[in-house]
Scaffold this active site. Structure first.
Site, PDB file in Angstrom:
ATOM      1  N   THR A  50       1.559  -1.351   0.195  1.00 47.96           N
ATOM      2  CA  THR A  50       0.156   0.331   0.314  1.00 47.96           C
ATOM      3  C   THR A  50       0.667   1.442  -0.035  1.00 47.96           C
ATOM      4  O   THR A  50       2.068   1.591   0.737  1.00 47.96           O
ATOM      5  CB  THR A  50      -0.659   0.333   1.734  1.00 47.96           C
ATOM      6  OG1 THR A  50      -1.728  -1.047   1.270  1.00 47.96           O
ATOM      7  CG2 THR A  50      -2.096   1.137   1.341  1.00 47.96           C
ATOM      8  N   ARG A  85     -11.801  -9.519  -3.490  1.00 47.37           N
ATOM      9  CA  ARG A  85     -11.802  -9.173  -2.369  1.00 47.37           C
ATOM     10  C   ARG A  85     -10.989  -7.775  -1.615  1.00 47.37           C
ATOM     11  O   ARG A  85     -10.557  -7.442  -3.212  1.00 47.37           O
ATOM     12  CB  ARG A  85     -10.292  -9.359  -1.289  1.00 47.37           C
ATOM     13  CG  ARG A  85      -9.882  -9.404  -0.004  1.00 47.37           C
ATOM     14  CD  ARG A  85      -9.157  -8.193  -0.038  1.00 47.37           C
ATOM     15  NE  ARG A  85      -8.016  -8.486   1.176  1.00 47.37           N
ATOM     16  CZ  ARG A  85      -7.601  -7.167   1.466  1.00 47.37           C
ATOM     17  NH1 ARG A  85      -7.076  -6.300   0.574  1.00 47.37           N
ATOM     18  NH2 ARG A  85      -6.751  -6.909   2.874  1.00 47.37           N
ATOM     19  N   GLY A  94      -9.810  -4.229   0.110  1.00 45.27           N
ATOM     20  CA  GLY A  94      -9.905  -3.631   1.105  1.00 45.27           C
ATOM     21  C   GLY A  94      -9.771  -3.474   2.234  1.00 45.27           C
ATOM     22  O   GLY A  94     -10.976  -2.505   1.279  1.00 45.27           O
ATOM     23  N   ASP A  95      -9.343  -2.488   3.350  1.00 43.62           N
ATOM     24  CA  ASP A  95      -9.536  -1.223   3.752  1.00 43.62           C
ATOM     25  C   ASP A  95      -9.415   0.356   3.329  1.00 43.62           C
ATOM     26  O   ASP A  95     -10.320   0.908   2.889  1.00 43.62           O
ATOM     27  CB  ASP A  95      -9.213  -0.413   4.940  1.00 43.62           C
ATOM     28  CG  ASP A  95      -6.871  -1.300   4.896  1.00 43.62           C
ATOM     29  OD1 ASP A  95      -6.801  -1.906   4.378  1.00 43.62           O
ATOM     30  OD2 ASP A  95      -6.486   0.086   4.884  1.00 43.62           O
ATOM     31  N   THR A 119      -1.769   1.998   6.379  1.00 44.19           N
ATOM     32  CA  THR A 119      -1.599   1.043   5.844  1.00 44.19           C
ATOM     33  C   THR A 119      -1.647  -0.500   6.109  1.00 44.19           C
ATOM     34  O   THR A 119      -1.174  -0.128   8.005  1.00 44.19           O
ATOM     35  CB  THR A 119       0.205   1.036   5.215  1.00 44.19           C
ATOM     36  OG1 THR A 119       1.123  -0.239   4.693  1.00 44.19           O
ATOM     37  CG2 THR A 119       0.774   1.848   6.317  1.00 44.19           C
ATOM     38  N   GLY A 120      -1.672  -1.664   6.138  1.00 48.32           N
ATOM     39  CA  GLY A 120      -1.387  -2.582   6.946  1.00 48.32           C
ATOM     40  C   GLY A 120      -2.896  -3.803   6.503  1.00 48.32           C
ATOM     41  O   GLY A 120      -3.037  -4.053   5.728  1.00 48.32           O
ATOM     42  N   GLY A 171      -5.660  -5.229   5.582  1.00 46.53           N
ATOM     43  CA  GLY A 171      -6.979  -4.033   5.364  1.00 46.53           C
ATOM     44  C   GLY A 171      -8.040  -4.897   7.124  1.00 46.53           C
ATOM     45  O   GLY A 171      -8.972  -4.033   6.654  1.00 46.53           O
TER      46      GLY A 171
HETATM   47  N1  GLY Z   1      -4.413  -1.800   3.305  1.00 48.29           N
HETATM   48  C1  GLY Z   1      -3.911  -2.710   1.758  1.00 48.29           C
HETATM   49  C2  GLY Z   1      -4.844  -4.425   1.887  1.00 48.29           C
HETATM   50  O1  GLY Z   1      -5.233  -4.613   3.188  1.00 48.29           O
HETATM   51  O2  GLY Z   1      -5.212  -4.062   0.864  1.00 48.29           O
END
Ligand code: GLY
Length: 281
Positions: free
Chosen positions: A153, A181, A183-184, A203-204, A206
């Site tokens: 990210t 999928r 993510g965040d 970042t991290g 999600g």
């Molecule tokens: N933080 C990015 C993801 O999990 O997609």
């Protein structure tokens, strides 16, 4: 008015011998955004331009160099938010766009929606004159082995001379994720958030960040505590206590105070403001 930009290249644990190149990448991105701010440009333009630099660098997990899905394809997410107006744009599961952050900005400015995904987002990109690319051209050969333990990210937060704040985040997601999928990163308030007081890019993991709405949580703690760094650390501590997971975030507030926090060994970051430039791994 103070101006500032902070850029991250994703939290995680990476090979020590790639750290110098990662620091150089985030610095290049932050300097691109800083040029825009110094010329009187908007926080929104600066944050977007910084993220485009990182999407184009194959070392980072966004745009070219994105992580692969379980079936070996690329599906990217991105979001951008303008703090002054709370306008936001996001895209999810896009494969045929080299710079998803540019498409997110078009969603914000040229559609009545906040988020578009997959084929619909790519159709909108074509209508907006954004050229389609072959997702295979975004695949970097060493991606499969090199990035296994790393969340990737990229993101930027910026404050412009008019007091405007913006946040932008882009990702290839997690390595080996199920197709479809999300993510965040493209979820406003989770991976990306800006209002008139605070801008945050996360970042991290999600699946953890989503359940904590981490970006909004950090902004809320900044309001309550009046201290940017304490707010970032508090939000991360809550994530660890409530749902677990690895994460990091960058934050800038309307007074130009910056915060950088992560619970992983590495998170390349470059911050530039009137006081100078700081680069970390
Ligand atoms: N933080 C990015 C993801 O999990 O997609």
């Amino acid at each position: 008015m103070p101006t500032a930009i902070v850029v991250h290249g994703g939290c995680g644990r990476v090979e020590e011998n790639s750290l110098a190149e990662r620091r150089a990448g985030v610095r290049q991105a932050a300097e691109r955004g800083w040029e825009i701010l110094r010329a009187g440009g908007s926080a929104l333009d600066a944050a977007e331009a910084a993220v485009v630099v990182l999407e184009d660098l194959p070392l980072f997990n966004a745009g070219r160099g994105s992580a692969l899905t379980r079936d070996g394809r690329i599906e990217m997410d991105a979001a951008i938010m303008d703090g002054a107006t709370r306008r936001a744009g996001a895209v999810a599961c896009v494969s045929r766009v080299a710079n998803p952050i540019r498409l997110a900005r078009r969603v914000m400015e040229a559609s009545p929606h906040v988020m578009l995904c997959a084929a619909g987002a790519e159709e909108f990109a074509a209508q907006q004159g954004i050229p389609a690319c072959d997702w295979r051209d975004l695949v970097v050969a060493e991606r499969r082995s090199q990035w296994e333990r790393e969340h990737g990210t990229v993101g930027a937060v910026a404050l412009d001379a008019g007091g405007g704040l913006a946040a932008a985040t882009s990702t290839g997601g997690t390595s080996g994720k199920l197709p479809g999928r999300i993510g965040d990163t493209p979820i406003i308030g989770a991976g990306t958030y800006a209002d008139r007081a605070t801008a945050v890019s996360c970042t991290g993991t999600g699946e953890s960040i989503l359940r904590m709405t981490l970006a909004r949580l950090a902004a809320l703690w900044r309001e309550r505590l009046g201290d940017a760094q304490a707010a970032a650390e508090r939000a991360l501590a809550e994530l660890a206590a409530e749902v677990g997971g690895e994460a990091g975030l960058i934050l800038v507030d309307r007074d130009g105070r910056l915060a950088i926090a992560h619970n992983t060994p590495h998170m390349p970051v470059c911050a530039i403001h009137a006081g100078g430039i700081e680069v970390r791994s």
